[in-house]
Design a protein around this motif. Structure first.
Motif, PDB file in Angstrom:
ATOM      1  N   ARG A  91       0.710  -1.124   0.144  1.00 35.11           N
ATOM      2  CA  ARG A  91      -0.037   0.014  -0.157  1.00 35.11           C
ATOM      3  C   ARG A  91       0.960   1.347  -0.072  1.00 35.11           C
ATOM      4  O   ARG A  91       0.255   2.332  -0.180  1.00 35.11           O
ATOM      5  CB  ARG A  91      -0.919   0.027   1.069  1.00 35.11           C
ATOM      6  N   ARG A  92       1.948   1.165   0.299  1.00 33.55           N
ATOM      7  CA  ARG A  92       3.220   2.306   0.121  1.00 33.55           C
ATOM      8  C   ARG A  92       2.630   3.812   0.386  1.00 33.55           C
ATOM      9  O   ARG A  92       2.281   4.369  -0.220  1.00 33.55           O
ATOM     10  CB  ARG A  92       3.440   2.162  -1.464  1.00 33.55           C
ATOM     11  N   PRO A  93       2.459   3.762   1.869  1.00 27.54           N
ATOM     12  CA  PRO A  93       2.200   5.255   2.294  1.00 27.54           C
ATOM     13  C   PRO A  93       2.856   6.321   1.662  1.00 27.54           C
ATOM     14  O   PRO A  93       4.064   6.318   1.447  1.00 27.54           O
ATOM     15  CB  PRO A  93       2.450   5.138   3.902  1.00 27.54           C
ATOM     16  N   GLU A  94       2.159   7.299   1.511  1.00 27.12           N
ATOM     17  CA  GLU A  94       2.957   8.545   0.871  1.00 27.12           C
ATOM     18  C   GLU A  94       3.948   9.180   1.413  1.00 27.12           C
ATOM     19  O   GLU A  94       4.091   9.541   2.395  1.00 27.12           O
ATOM     20  CB  GLU A  94       1.644   9.613   0.436  1.00 27.12           C
ATOM     21  N   GLY A  95       4.920   9.178   0.526  1.00 25.55           N
ATOM     22  CA  GLY A  95       6.176   9.696   1.054  1.00 25.55           C
ATOM     23  C   GLY A  95       6.999   9.139   1.887  1.00 25.55           C
ATOM     24  O   GLY A  95       8.182   9.327   2.309  1.00 25.55           O
ATOM     25  N   LEU A  96       6.656   7.766   2.184  1.00 24.55           N
ATOM     26  CA  LEU A  96       7.565   6.690   2.887  1.00 24.55           C
ATOM     27  C   LEU A  96       9.072   6.673   2.669  1.00 24.55           C
ATOM     28  O   LEU A  96       9.283   6.460   1.396  1.00 24.55           O
ATOM     29  CB  LEU A  96       7.078   5.538   2.718  1.00 24.55           C
ATOM     30  N   ASP A  97       9.809   7.141   3.360  1.00 31.14           N
ATOM     31  CA  ASP A  97      11.433   7.105   2.953  1.00 31.14           C
ATOM     32  C   ASP A  97      12.205   6.146   4.099  1.00 31.14           C
ATOM     33  O   ASP A  97      13.520   5.896   3.556  1.00 31.14           O
ATOM     34  CB  ASP A  97      11.995   8.669   2.827  1.00 31.14           C
ATOM     35  N   VAL A  98      11.696   5.627   5.098  1.00 33.17           N
ATOM     36  CA  VAL A  98      12.490   4.930   5.976  1.00 33.17           C
ATOM     37  C   VAL A  98      11.756   4.093   6.801  1.00 33.17           C
ATOM     38  O   VAL A  98      10.423   4.498   7.305  1.00 33.17           O
ATOM     39  CB  VAL A  98      13.393   5.688   6.818  1.00 33.17           C
ATOM     40  N   VAL A  99      11.830   2.860   7.023  1.00 33.01           N
ATOM     41  CA  VAL A  99      11.341   1.975   8.123  1.00 33.01           C
ATOM     42  C   VAL A  99      12.292   1.632   9.189  1.00 33.01           C
ATOM     43  O   VAL A  99      13.196   1.434   9.323  1.00 33.01           O
ATOM     44  CB  VAL A  99      10.879   0.419   7.238  1.00 33.01           C
ATOM     45  N   GLY A 143      14.914   3.612   3.223  1.00 33.46           N
ATOM     46  CA  GLY A 143      16.088   3.193   4.174  1.00 33.46           C
ATOM     47  C   GLY A 143      15.530   2.403   5.172  1.00 33.46           C
ATOM     48  O   GLY A 143      14.147   2.102   5.177  1.00 33.46           O
ATOM     49  N   VAL A 144      16.272   1.642   5.892  1.00 37.33           N
ATOM     50  CA  VAL A 144      15.797   0.664   7.018  1.00 37.33           C
ATOM     51  C   VAL A 144      16.645   0.831   8.183  1.00 37.33           C
ATOM     52  O   VAL A 144      17.747   0.814   8.175  1.00 37.33           O
ATOM     53  CB  VAL A 144      15.855  -0.874   6.661  1.00 37.33           C
ATOM     54  N   ALA A 145      16.149   0.922   9.378  1.00 42.67           N
ATOM     55  CA  ALA A 145      16.911   0.842  10.585  1.00 42.67           C
ATOM     56  C   ALA A 145      16.374  -0.166  11.566  1.00 42.67           C
ATOM     57  O   ALA A 145      15.161  -0.064  11.968  1.00 42.67           O
ATOM     58  CB  ALA A 145      16.847   2.466  11.359  1.00 42.67           C
ATOM     59  N   ASP A 199      26.589  -8.218   8.722  1.00 41.74           N
ATOM     60  CA  ASP A 199      26.558  -9.162   7.711  1.00 41.74           C
ATOM     61  C   ASP A 199      25.717  -9.225   6.467  1.00 41.74           C
ATOM     62  O   ASP A 199      25.848  -9.929   5.420  1.00 41.74           O
ATOM     63  CB  ASP A 199      26.655 -10.712   8.448  1.00 41.74           C
ATOM     64  N   VAL A 200      24.791  -8.503   6.710  1.00 41.65           N
ATOM     65  CA  VAL A 200      23.535  -8.361   5.728  1.00 41.65           C
ATOM     66  C   VAL A 200      24.210  -7.406   4.854  1.00 41.65           C
ATOM     67  O   VAL A 200      25.005  -6.600   5.138  1.00 41.65           O
ATOM     68  CB  VAL A 200      22.225  -7.967   6.212  1.00 41.65           C
ATOM     69  N   THR A 201      23.493  -7.243   3.560  1.00 42.07           N
ATOM     70  CA  THR A 201      23.926  -6.455   2.534  1.00 42.07           C
ATOM     71  C   THR A 201      22.528  -5.432   1.910  1.00 42.07           C
ATOM     72  O   THR A 201      21.483  -6.099   1.492  1.00 42.07           O
ATOM     73  CB  THR A 201      24.349  -7.223   1.138  1.00 42.07           C
ATOM     74  N   PRO A 202      22.820  -4.264   2.088  1.00 49.45           N
ATOM     75  CA  PRO A 202      23.704  -3.604   2.839  1.00 49.45           C
ATOM     76  C   PRO A 202      23.563  -3.604   4.175  1.00 49.45           C
ATOM     77  O   PRO A 202      22.786  -4.147   4.973  1.00 49.45           O
ATOM     78  CB  PRO A 202      23.503  -1.870   2.276  1.00 49.45           C
ATOM     79  N   ALA A 203      24.870  -3.448   5.015  1.00 46.58           N
ATOM     80  CA  ALA A 203      24.782  -3.419   6.353  1.00 46.58           C
ATOM     81  C   ALA A 203      23.804  -2.445   7.085  1.00 46.58           C
ATOM     82  O   ALA A 203      23.368  -1.491   6.463  1.00 46.58           O
ATOM     83  CB  ALA A 203      26.180  -2.984   6.948  1.00 46.58           C
ATOM     84  N   LEU A 204      23.225  -3.030   8.055  1.00 46.34           N
ATOM     85  CA  LEU A 204      21.869  -2.540   8.720  1.00 46.34           C
ATOM     86  C   LEU A 204      22.313  -1.582   9.841  1.00 46.34           C
ATOM     87  O   LEU A 204      22.907  -1.531  10.818  1.00 46.34           O
ATOM     88  CB  LEU A 204      21.102  -3.613   9.371  1.00 46.34           C
ATOM     89  N   THR A 205      21.821  -0.327   9.886  1.00 50.74           N
ATOM     90  CA  THR A 205      21.686   0.783  10.580  1.00 50.74           C
ATOM     91  C   THR A 205      21.076   0.161  12.052  1.00 50.74           C
ATOM     92  O   THR A 205      19.985  -0.366  11.887  1.00 50.74           O
ATOM     93  CB  THR A 205      21.144   2.102  10.218  1.00 50.74           C
ATOM     94  N   LEU A 256      25.515   4.215  12.127  1.00 51.92           N
ATOM     95  CA  LEU A 256      24.841   4.348  10.774  1.00 51.92           C
ATOM     96  C   LEU A 256      25.569   3.326   9.847  1.00 51.92           C
ATOM     97  O   LEU A 256      26.934   3.415  10.054  1.00 51.92           O
ATOM     98  CB  LEU A 256      24.943   5.586  10.514  1.00 51.92           C
ATOM     99  N   ARG A 257      24.843   2.710   9.075  1.00 54.72           N
ATOM    100  CA  ARG A 257      25.414   1.769   8.106  1.00 54.72           C
ATOM    101  C   ARG A 257      24.665   2.123   6.921  1.00 54.72           C
ATOM    102  O   ARG A 257      23.943   2.978   6.532  1.00 54.72           O
ATOM    103  CB  ARG A 257      25.420   0.492   8.615  1.00 54.72           C
ATOM    104  N   GLY A 258      24.932   1.195   5.805  1.00 56.57           N
ATOM    105  CA  GLY A 258      24.523   1.378   4.544  1.00 56.57           C
ATOM    106  C   GLY A 258      22.939   1.194   4.268  1.00 56.57           C
ATOM    107  O   GLY A 258      22.683   1.847   3.113  1.00 56.57           O
ATOM    108  N   THR A 259      22.146   0.798   5.301  1.00 54.37           N
ATOM    109  CA  THR A 259      20.905   0.865   4.920  1.00 54.37           C
ATOM    110  C   THR A 259      20.113   2.246   4.973  1.00 54.37           C
ATOM    111  O   THR A 259      18.973   2.434   4.713  1.00 54.37           O
ATOM    112  CB  THR A 259      20.079  -0.078   5.843  1.00 54.37           C
ATOM    113  N   THR A 260      20.886   3.264   5.476  1.00 55.75           N
ATOM    114  CA  THR A 260      20.264   4.454   5.665  1.00 55.75           C
ATOM    115  C   THR A 260      21.382   5.878   5.111  1.00 55.75           C
ATOM    116  O   THR A 260      21.932   6.453   5.899  1.00 55.75           O
ATOM    117  CB  THR A 260      20.024   4.928   7.144  1.00 55.75           C
ATOM    118  N   PRO A 261      21.461   5.671   3.706  1.00 56.28           N
ATOM    119  CA  PRO A 261      22.698   6.685   3.198  1.00 56.28           C
ATOM    120  C   PRO A 261      21.918   8.142   3.353  1.00 56.28           C
ATOM    121  O   PRO A 261      20.665   8.117   3.400  1.00 56.28           O
ATOM    122  CB  PRO A 261      22.522   6.328   1.860  1.00 56.28           C
ATOM    123  N   ALA A 262      22.403   9.145   3.155  1.00 53.96           N
ATOM    124  CA  ALA A 262      22.149  10.412   3.373  1.00 53.96           C
ATOM    125  C   ALA A 262      21.285  10.706   2.303  1.00 53.96           C
ATOM    126  O   ALA A 262      21.542  10.420   0.912  1.00 53.96           O
ATOM    127  CB  ALA A 262      23.373  11.398   3.252  1.00 53.96           C
TER     128      ALA A 262
END
Length: 372
Positions: A274-282, A309-311, A321-327, A363-369
């Protein structure tokens, strides 16, 4: 050459101690099977009472030098304390009982790791029992553990139950302390006992602040499906941080789900459909949930970190160890477990003590700037 004596019933060889020879010291001639506390005291050059205190890891009234000398003497002579006799004399065994809500949860496993290491270095044996997050199970286990007379009980993890059950748990633990036992909570400051606090609320709030700095503005939240102090503190920290910075958390961007990898997968799949509007990080309440969410994103044709993004939270489940590395947020869980043992060994105090460590956002690869 004499025959080796054997047990007439099972025919297993019976191992006996060789007689002392002239080049053995008088202390070493004592058979390990007959060594007593008096023997250890005499060989160490201290009184029997002093030897007893030195061999008791919970005793505060013995110098490090004396303890080391008595322990070395006991080791050399093969002395083994009688746990039953110790319980009769002191009212407790040299054991710490750990009540774990779910040993499969890496969060609890990390705390337990800290407990085991500190207990071992303090001369205690740690024993464990599962309680499945339920207060009624904790009450049952506390009653069983009281009969074993451990020096202390350490309660870890989240717990859920009625107000009546919570009051019953407090009463049961209070009875145990009246019998001379110690109670320490490793986790949330929700029960009236000494606590080594896991800094969830502060860690969650600081995570939101870091993500805001990176340009994230519209988070979705994967929250635990059961109510507990741990879940409330994490969620309060997320909401507090978002409110302070003006980030909006939409109602349809909050999903209740089990605190597991599969729970995170199912919740994120629901969000992606359902992709909420504007969703940019979980934001997930645990790393396991976050890793499940990453898998759901890939199955939906999205790249975690690139498009959304994911945190996670707790930094204990192979986050690098996951790809990308988890924040994630490191909560110093092993140190919390060690601190709980130290609190259990410290002298009793009139006021309940509280030890808290600093959370650290990783901060790791799942949340780039997201700027620009």
């Amino acid at each position: 050459m004499g025959r080796t004596p054997r047990c007439a019933r099972c025919q297993d060889a019976i191992v006996t101690t060789e007689p002392a020879t002239d080049d053995q010291s008088p202390d070493d001639r004592i058979r390990p099977s007959t060594v007593t506390l008096r023997d250890v005291a005499g060989a160490a050059g201290v009184s029997k009472a002093s030897a007893s205190r030195a061999l008791d890891p919970t005793s505060q009234y013995v110098s490090p030098e004396m303890r080391a000398r008595v322990l070395e003497t006991a080791r050399r002579l093969g002395y083994r304390p009688n746990a039953s006799a110790r319980a009769t004399t002191t009212g407790a065994t040299a054991m710490v009982a750990v009540l774990v809500s779910d040993i499969r949860d890496p969060y609890n496993a990390e705390i337990v790791h800290g407990v085991i290491e500190q207990a071992g270095s303090s001369g205690l044996v740690a024993t464990f029992a599962g309680t499945d997050h339920a207060i009624d199970d904790e009450i049952r286990v506390v009653r069983m553990m009281r009969s074993l007379r451990p020096h202390a009980m350490i309660l870890t993890g989240a717990r859920s139950g009625s107000t009546v059950s919570r009051a019953s748990l407090e009463e049961e633990l209070a009875r145990y302390t009246q019998e001379g036992g110690r109670v320490v909570i490793a986790g949330d400051d929700e029960l009236p006992f000494d606590t080594a606090v896991v800094p969830r609320r502060r860690g969650a709030s600081e995570l939101v602040a870091e993500l805001f700095r990176l340009g994230y503005r519209s988070p979705a939240v994967l929250r635990p499906d059961h109510d507990s102090a741990a879940a409330r503190q994490w969620e309060d920290g997320i909401v507090e941080g978002a409110h302070r910075l003006g980030m909006r958390i939409e109602y349809d961007a909050v999903v209740r789900t089990p605190m597991t990898r599969d729970g995170g997968y199912d919740a994120a799949r629901n969000l992606m459909e359902r992709r909420p509007e504007g969703l940019d990080v979980v934001l997930a309440a645990t790393d396991a949930m976050a890793i499940g969410a990453m898998s759901a994103m890939r199955d939906a044709g999205l790249n975690p970190g690139t498009e959304i993004g994911v945190a996670g939270f707790d930094d204990v489940v192979g986050t690098e160890d996951v790809t990308p590395a988890l924040t994630s947020v490191n909560l110093a869980l092993a140190r919390v477990g060690a601190a709980a043992v130290k609190l259990a060994l410290a002298e009793s105090a009139a006021d309940h003590r509280r030890v808290e460590f600093e959370p650290r956002v990783i901060l790791r690869g799942t949340t780039p700037a997201r700027h620009g």
